[in-house]
Motif scaffolding. Sequence first.
Motif, PDB file in Angstrom:
ATOM      1  N   ASN A  70    -114.320  35.222 -81.643  1.00 26.48           N
ATOM      2  CA  ASN A  70    -113.669  34.961 -80.169  1.00 26.48           C
ATOM      3  C   ASN A  70    -113.124  33.648 -80.367  1.00 26.48           C
ATOM      4  OD1 ASN A  70    -113.323  36.803 -78.569  1.00 26.48           O
ATOM      5  ND2 ASN A  70    -115.400  36.650 -77.373  1.00 26.48           N
ATOM      6  N   ASN A  71    -111.930  33.355 -79.770  1.00 27.01           N
ATOM      7  CA  ASN A  71    -111.439  31.878 -80.009  1.00 27.01           C
ATOM      8  C   ASN A  71    -111.413  31.215 -81.245  1.00 27.01           C
ATOM      9  OD1 ASN A  71    -110.853  32.138 -77.202  1.00 27.01           O
ATOM     10  ND2 ASN A  71    -113.077  32.101 -77.000  1.00 27.01           N
ATOM     11  N   ARG A 108    -102.727  29.243 -81.013  1.00 27.48           N
ATOM     12  CA  ARG A 108    -103.836  29.349 -81.717  1.00 27.48           C
ATOM     13  C   ARG A 108    -104.533  27.938 -81.701  1.00 27.48           C
ATOM     14  NH1 ARG A 108    -100.296  32.104 -85.705  1.00 27.48           N
ATOM     15  NH2 ARG A 108    -100.383  33.741 -84.019  1.00 27.48           N
ATOM     16  N   ASN A 109    -105.711  27.613 -81.631  1.00 33.24           N
ATOM     17  CA  ASN A 109    -106.648  26.601 -81.467  1.00 33.24           C
ATOM     18  C   ASN A 109    -106.778  25.839 -82.594  1.00 33.24           C
ATOM     19  OD1 ASN A 109    -106.957  26.904 -78.483  1.00 33.24           O
ATOM     20  ND2 ASN A 109    -108.586  28.579 -79.077  1.00 33.24           N
ATOM     21  N   LYS A 116    -119.565  34.462 -91.108  1.00 33.08           N
ATOM     22  CA  LYS A 116    -120.647  33.246 -90.720  1.00 33.08           C
ATOM     23  C   LYS A 116    -121.939  33.540 -91.794  1.00 33.08           C
ATOM     24  CE  LYS A 116    -118.629  31.825 -86.749  1.00 33.08           C
ATOM     25  NZ  LYS A 116    -118.785  31.156 -85.539  1.00 33.08           N
TER      26      LYS A 116
END
Lengths: 693, 270
Positions: B7-8, B117-118, B33
């Motif tokens: 997410n994000n 997009r972050n 991860k």
Amino acid sequence: MNKINSLILSSTNKVYLHGDAGAGKTQLACQRLRYLVSDPEIANQGILVLVPQRIQVKRYQKVVADIKASHNIELSIMTMSSLVRRTVELFWPLISDRSGFYRPFEPPSFLTLETSQYYMGRLVDPLLAKGYFSTVSLSRNRLLSQLVDNLNKAAIIGFPHTEIGEHLSEAWVGKESQKRVYEDAQEVINAFRSFCLQNNLLDFSLQVELFKEMLLQNPLCKNYLTRLYRHLIYDNAEEDPPYVHDFVSDLWEYLHSALIIQDDYAGYHSFLGADPKSAMRFKNIANDSIYLQNKDDVSEKKSELVNAFIDFSKPVHYKVKDIHEFITPLNHRSRFFPEMLKEIAESIRTKIDDGVSPNEIVILSPFMSDATIFTLKNELSRYDIKLRAMRPSSSLNDDSVIQTLLFFAVICHPEWEIPIDPYHISSTIAYALSSFDLIRSHFITQEISPALPVQFPSFENLPESIQNRFSDEQCAQWNTTMAWINANLSVYPLDIFFSKLFGELLSQPGFAFYRDLESGSSTAQLINSFKKFRHAFGYQSDIDQEELAKEFVKNVQSGLLAATFVPDEQDDDDQFVLITPVMSFLGLNKSVDYQYWLNVGSSGWYERLEQPLTHPIVLSRHWQPGRKWTAEDDLALSKETLEKFIRGLFNRCRKGIFLGISEYSETGQEEKGLLLLHYQALVRRALRNEKND
Amino acid sequence: MKTQFPNNFVFSQSNMQTYLNCRYKFYLRYIQKLTWPAQVTVDDLRFEEDRNTGIRFHQLLHQYFLGFKPELLIQIAENDPDNRISTWFQTFLASQYAQLQGKIESEKTITTCINDRNFIVKYDLLQFKDGQYTIYDWKTSNKVPNREKLMDSIQTRLYPVVLSEAYQNDQPINFIIWEIIAPNAPIVFSFLKQEILNNGRYIKELTDEILFLDNSDFFKTSNTRQCKICEYRSYCNRGTMPATFEELDENGLNEIEDYWITNGYDANLV
Ligand code: SF4
């Protein structure tokens, strides 16, 4: 609601928001944050979101990421201990030469809880040999943790660390010999502080003291902080100790806006200094106050029920079946604890079959044993249900991956001369080398000389009759292992050794960690723990790496070093049922549909831990100097704790609570603690009602 | 199968560079991860020490720009366990960078959203003077940087793009990279608006590519030199031993820096 909205969606007011858990306070805080960061001008002014626990950070991070703002956002979401540490680290040069440090211009070393305990242990051990603390029966680890806790309490409450013994002694009503123990504690605490000053070590208490007493008085630092944080959102203020409230009060006049959130009836971490009364000060200084209540029918019914549950004298208006709609024992009453765990697994299966998501179910107990987790994991796995255990204070040594790494560390460091139990040798070899079984590893173990250090035989040194019992694959794997061991004897520092062991041997094809995801994170935990341990020794070039490594291994094996709980993505994973101690669940600030309570008869739900060297209430800001702590105080505290827990759990449960009751508890006792009595009394009153009808 | 991005997801210089080095590594590190603590080089300890020294030097400069007295900082530098720090700090004080004018923001982190997009970028120093921004990047990598390579690096492309977007800035942006062992040869870039737009387009295309890949498209690199400096070597069955210092090129050094950023023991400090 409009009035609430207009108070929340503002960047100029200071609001105190309180109410029941689950009433939507954090949701409103998220709305406020969304509002603040959406405006480019406000977002650039500096926003601080303060939370008492790391795990709460994510929720706010998500709010910001979801906004997708293209402008810059000056935002810090953190706990106070992190803010303190960062500030002390950055402003260290401004204060170090006025704080009593012997080497003020050198960088300090920050201690963790574990490394503080380690250093405390080094000071305590010679004193134990001299008879200090001889009248208390406590394990060494618990003794150390209580001493460190005392120092921390003095700092976060705000009284000189030199007065700890005096405070405890004044409140004591029992045998005089206990006062001697408080004197011993004070002596060690003073010595610890001097040791820290001599060696540029910053334990948590010293960080807090420097922050409060030096940095907040320093104009450069104060200016930095007040310019950095113009807007504040402070969630669960009641779970923080008073020094955090003091800091927020200091910041208050410089803030453009503030939202302080307090959960009524909480303060679950009071044993760590959480102080709801101190947090209530914000009610008086805020411009506006909002009270939020759970108002739907179910919540109102729940609130009535919880009041009747807690207070024996409250009349009960419902029937037993009404009570059982929300809180009920499992269908079948078990005699023994493991049987009851089976029942729980079965009940969870039914719920999930009915469409409940696994992450809407939590299993709770005041304490969590390995055996309980293991049994439940097995039982649930029969139904393909995954269980996630969250145990913040479990020891590193409980993890089989870590045990394997330590085992090889001992083998590769013969100079430590640490013994290993033969059974452990056989089982670890059989686990680590995939081609081996217990029989083959037992052959190897038999050939190991009982003299220290433990040394593995090479394949060609095994008797021929034994060699013949090994396949070519096993022989090759043993040779690979021995070659690696021989090439990696006495590698220091230990983190590098573990990294090599993991990467070059155990995660290679044919070994236990190959493509095993959990082994990666466990190994990383061990490595990080050692790094922190190593860094606590600072930049001294004359550190004896051998001594350091051996000390570390001994400390892990003794359970002193805990596995740091780092909340990760799994928190939101809907594939898992969660099992966790009650206190940790309450700290998560999360509601679920169903709760299963274990060990309902235990006194662990409310009784204070046996802590002969410290005291959470006597060492609090509200304790009147000179007052004595009596048995009545203890009883009142137990009741208050139980009430807090029950309310907290009811408020965090949407649909139903199941009580796992067995005639004999996990420890084989017939337990009838207060929680069980409250429940039985509630049902009895309901039955009486039915009879009267 | 379409990749499930966390997410994000936040793009950064380091994760995009990792993608360019090996797609599978990006997948394992940022999507799965997967923590895999094998050695990255045979000399991890030396890298860790160099990195910590670099952090302490950056902190000294930060303290300088916050207004700490230079004499005090000289004393701190002189007492640092690594004696390079004192020399570096003297070099800094004698340089033009100790006299910067205008609005100064040191150790500035900017998070912003571009094209949905972050992104996150950490600037060592931002200067706003005469209506123009200059980005400063202090390097302590002990290698004289190569201008052409830097020009193409993700860092050089991304930093001005994020700044111009977050501050809604239409003016040219200067970017100065100052390597402490080559103090008289800073690398200076000046990006005109059009160049920033072009780089923005490049970043968009790259992030588009990353976001829309299927799982199977995150394949292992064919450049096995990358595997020598990769913690997932055993996971991918790409060998046992890590690279030696001599085997590392500049890209390798950046890659290791990136590893330390992701895996430093205080990376998660909140
Ligand atoms: S080992 Fe090689 S292929 Fe595997 S992730 Fe690393 S760089 Fe990519």
